[in-house]
Design a protein around this motif. Sequence first.
Motif, mmCIF file in Angstrom:
data_model
loop_
_atom_site.group_PDB
_atom_site.id
_atom_site.type_symbol
_atom_site.label_atom_id
_atom_site.label_comp_id
_atom_site.label_asym_id
_atom_site.label_seq_id
_atom_site.Cartn_x
_atom_site.Cartn_y
_atom_site.Cartn_z
ATOM 1 N N LYS A 142 0.838 -1.202 0.000
ATOM 2 C CA LYS A 142 0.000 0.000 0.000
ATOM 3 C C LYS A 142 0.869 1.246 0.000
ATOM 4 O O LYS A 142 1.987 1.250 0.497
ATOM 5 C CB LYS A 142 -0.868 0.044 1.266
ATOM 6 N N LYS A 143 0.308 2.326 -0.510
ATOM 7 C CA LYS A 143 1.008 3.598 -0.481
ATOM 8 C C LYS A 143 0.661 4.350 0.806
ATOM 9 O O LYS A 143 1.519 4.937 1.440
ATOM 10 C CB LYS A 143 0.581 4.425 -1.701
ATOM 11 N N CYS A 160 0.315 -15.220 -11.301
ATOM 12 C CA CYS A 160 1.369 -14.701 -12.178
ATOM 13 C C CYS A 160 2.015 -13.452 -11.595
ATOM 14 O O CYS A 160 2.884 -12.866 -12.250
ATOM 15 C CB CYS A 160 0.796 -14.370 -13.548
ATOM 16 N N ALA A 161 1.592 -13.049 -10.421
ATOM 17 C CA ALA A 161 2.077 -11.804 -9.829
ATOM 18 C C ALA A 161 1.976 -10.661 -10.848
ATOM 19 O O ALA A 161 2.875 -9.842 -10.978
ATOM 20 C CB ALA A 161 3.512 -11.965 -9.318
ATOM 21 N N ALA A 162 0.870 -10.648 -11.567
ATOM 22 C CA ALA A 162 0.706 -9.671 -12.649
ATOM 23 C C ALA A 162 -0.021 -8.411 -12.190
ATOM 24 O O ALA A 162 -0.231 -7.511 -12.984
ATOM 25 C CB ALA A 162 -0.059 -10.311 -13.809
ATOM 26 N N ILE A 163 -0.434 -8.377 -10.906
ATOM 27 C CA ILE A 163 -1.256 -7.250 -10.455
ATOM 28 C C ILE A 163 -0.499 -6.419 -9.417
ATOM 29 O O ILE A 163 0.151 -6.960 -8.519
ATOM 30 C CB ILE A 163 -2.597 -7.735 -9.873
ATOM 31 N N TYR A 164 -0.585 -5.117 -9.567
ATOM 32 C CA TYR A 164 0.065 -4.172 -8.661
ATOM 33 C C TYR A 164 -0.999 -3.269 -8.052
ATOM 34 O O TYR A 164 -2.087 -3.124 -8.592
ATOM 35 C CB TYR A 164 1.025 -3.259 -9.427
ATOM 36 N N LEU A 165 -0.645 -2.657 -6.936
ATOM 37 C CA LEU A 165 -1.475 -1.568 -6.425
ATOM 38 C C LEU A 165 -0.826 -0.265 -6.871
ATOM 39 O O LEU A 165 0.328 0.008 -6.545
ATOM 40 C CB LEU A 165 -1.527 -1.596 -4.892
ATOM 41 N N VAL A 166 -1.550 0.529 -7.627
ATOM 42 C CA VAL A 166 -1.054 1.832 -8.045
ATOM 43 C C VAL A 166 -2.103 2.861 -7.633
ATOM 44 O O VAL A 166 -3.266 2.742 -8.031
ATOM 45 C CB VAL A 166 -0.834 1.881 -9.575
ATOM 46 N N ASP A 167 -1.708 3.818 -6.812
ATOM 47 C CA ASP A 167 -2.642 4.810 -6.282
ATOM 48 C C ASP A 167 -3.891 4.154 -5.695
ATOM 49 O O ASP A 167 -5.029 4.537 -5.990
ATOM 50 C CB ASP A 167 -3.033 5.822 -7.377
ATOM 51 N N ASN A 168 -3.660 3.143 -4.891
ATOM 52 C CA ASN A 168 -4.722 2.462 -4.152
ATOM 53 C C ASN A 168 -5.734 1.725 -5.032
ATOM 54 O O ASN A 168 -6.857 1.457 -4.603
ATOM 55 C CB ASN A 168 -5.453 3.431 -3.217
ATOM 56 N N LYS A 169 -5.345 1.426 -6.234
ATOM 57 C CA LYS A 169 -6.198 0.611 -7.101
ATOM 58 C C LYS A 169 -5.355 -0.506 -7.705
ATOM 59 O O LYS A 169 -4.153 -0.330 -7.938
ATOM 60 C CB LYS A 169 -6.771 1.449 -8.256
ATOM 61 N N ALA A 170 -6.007 -1.640 -7.978
ATOM 62 C CA ALA A 170 -5.291 -2.737 -8.621
ATOM 63 C C ALA A 170 -5.121 -2.437 -10.099
ATOM 64 O O ALA A 170 -6.030 -1.946 -10.755
ATOM 65 C CB ALA A 170 -6.077 -4.037 -8.431
ATOM 66 N N VAL A 171 -3.932 -2.721 -10.586
ATOM 67 C CA VAL A 171 -3.636 -2.512 -12.009
ATOM 68 C C VAL A 171 -2.985 -3.787 -12.539
ATOM 69 O O VAL A 171 -2.061 -4.317 -11.928
ATOM 70 C CB VAL A 171 -2.669 -1.319 -12.190
#
Lengths: 444, 78
Positions: free
Chosen positions: A35-36, B20-31
């Motif tokens: 988390k940020k 696949c560890a293909a998902i990130y959290l970017v600005d509190n959203k999954a991408v």
Amino acid sequence: MKKYDVIIAGAGPAGLTVAEIAAGRGLQVLLVDMKKDLDRVFRSCCCNLIIEPGTHAETVTYAQGAIHFENNKFSMPYAGSVIPLRNSFKVSPCGNTITINGKSPEGYVAVSYEKEALLQGMLSRVRQQGTIEIMTGVQALAAENVKGGVRVRLRSPERRFTVQGRVAVAADGVNSKIVESLGLNRTRRKFFARFKVASYHMANVRCPYPDSWVTFVGKGHALGGRGQFYFCPKPHNGQIDPPVYELTIGQPFIGKVPTVTPLEELENLTKKSRFASWFEHMEVIDVRAATLNFYTPLVNPIEGNVVAVGDCAAFIETYVQGAIMYGFQAANAIVKHLETGSGLEEYAASWGASFEYNNPEEIKKATQGFGLHVLKDDDLDYLFGLTQGDDIRGFVNEFSDPDTVRNALYAHIEQVRIERPELAVTLQKMREVSVHDALQVKKH
Amino acid sequence: MQIDVDRCVGCGGCVNLCPCAAIYLVDNKAVIDQFACTECRTCVFVCGMAAPGVSCRFPQFIVFAEGASCGSPGRRGA
């Protein structure tokens, strides 16, 4: 490469507790979280203080701005608001209730509090420590034991990199990447089910059961025929009056994925069900969610130089207070281990002895209690109706609640035998679930 | 797979469960990293918000994930 003393994956209650104590003892600590905004909460979380004495072999109380752990002899400051809950209501599909009255000296079943407020306090103390480095937006993907320490693979949206430490702490929650990366979900745990969860914070609710924990029991509440609905007031940004309520919708599944979404369940319960009048003027002000794979606990939470703390070692969860308490125990064990070369086994022994579901008998008890969810709606209405006027005492606590409910119903078993003999047989069968039966689960 | 950001609440469940560890959290959203995603649908099955779902191989948001391949890190022996 810089070598840390302790690398902590996850800045929730468990990770922050370990970080504060370890850094407070002068250890070089790296704390990472995907988390940020570490002090914001996006995940569904029960966040009730479980005040039943003996929970996790501890007695936890809230008083004067702190959560107190009597047996472990420490306190965790909490500057937020609380809402003491006086009753626990189990509501059948037709609206009959089992009423559980608070068993604590004050007459409470639990104390509802706010996770953000707790985390904000913990985080501000952690940030004051000089020997701690915090990386946000960085997820720990895997840990690997190496000679004299551990390597942890990290990633952010921009890069992947590896750090080295003497000890790593997996505090990355129920879906821990660290625990998975070490193979522990395959070698040491049994897979039960998956859950998807959504929580809705609501203003302007007219709940007929104020200051209470409400559980909707029975298939009839759910559009999709299965689901668990919990409802209780929750401090929201410090606000407790008028209360904001949290409705949590949980959908368990093993094979077939539920076709009804939690949002559809929300619409159904709040607009079309017999409880719609509670929600006439309701406004959803916050939404949270969670998903989890539900395993039996890690009986030994130590793997080489990796220590699993909190939900990542548990059977769904250890509650927030459990995460803090085991964080406290793990941190002290790690400090000792790094000073003397041994100490981690003390934490492992304490976890093994105090976390309830390490004992198969407790899993059996839980299975018996949750069996209620498979009863027919009509039978639940009938059974709950029988308990009217009973003085049932208990707590909100997953470890004792199934027993409390079961005993409350069994008090009427003679009447059930006469009026609904088949139901009496079903109840009897539920009571005779063996440890073996309880642990019969599908392989992952 | 892609995430409907209006539905995603950023709980991070899919980030951890994606094999696949293909998902990130970017600005509190999954991408979802479109290069790493194998369309296995795990995220669809586990999301309580029904946020993943727009199946699309055309990347809207690309993060180059070095060395990403299917299978959790654990299965590949870290």
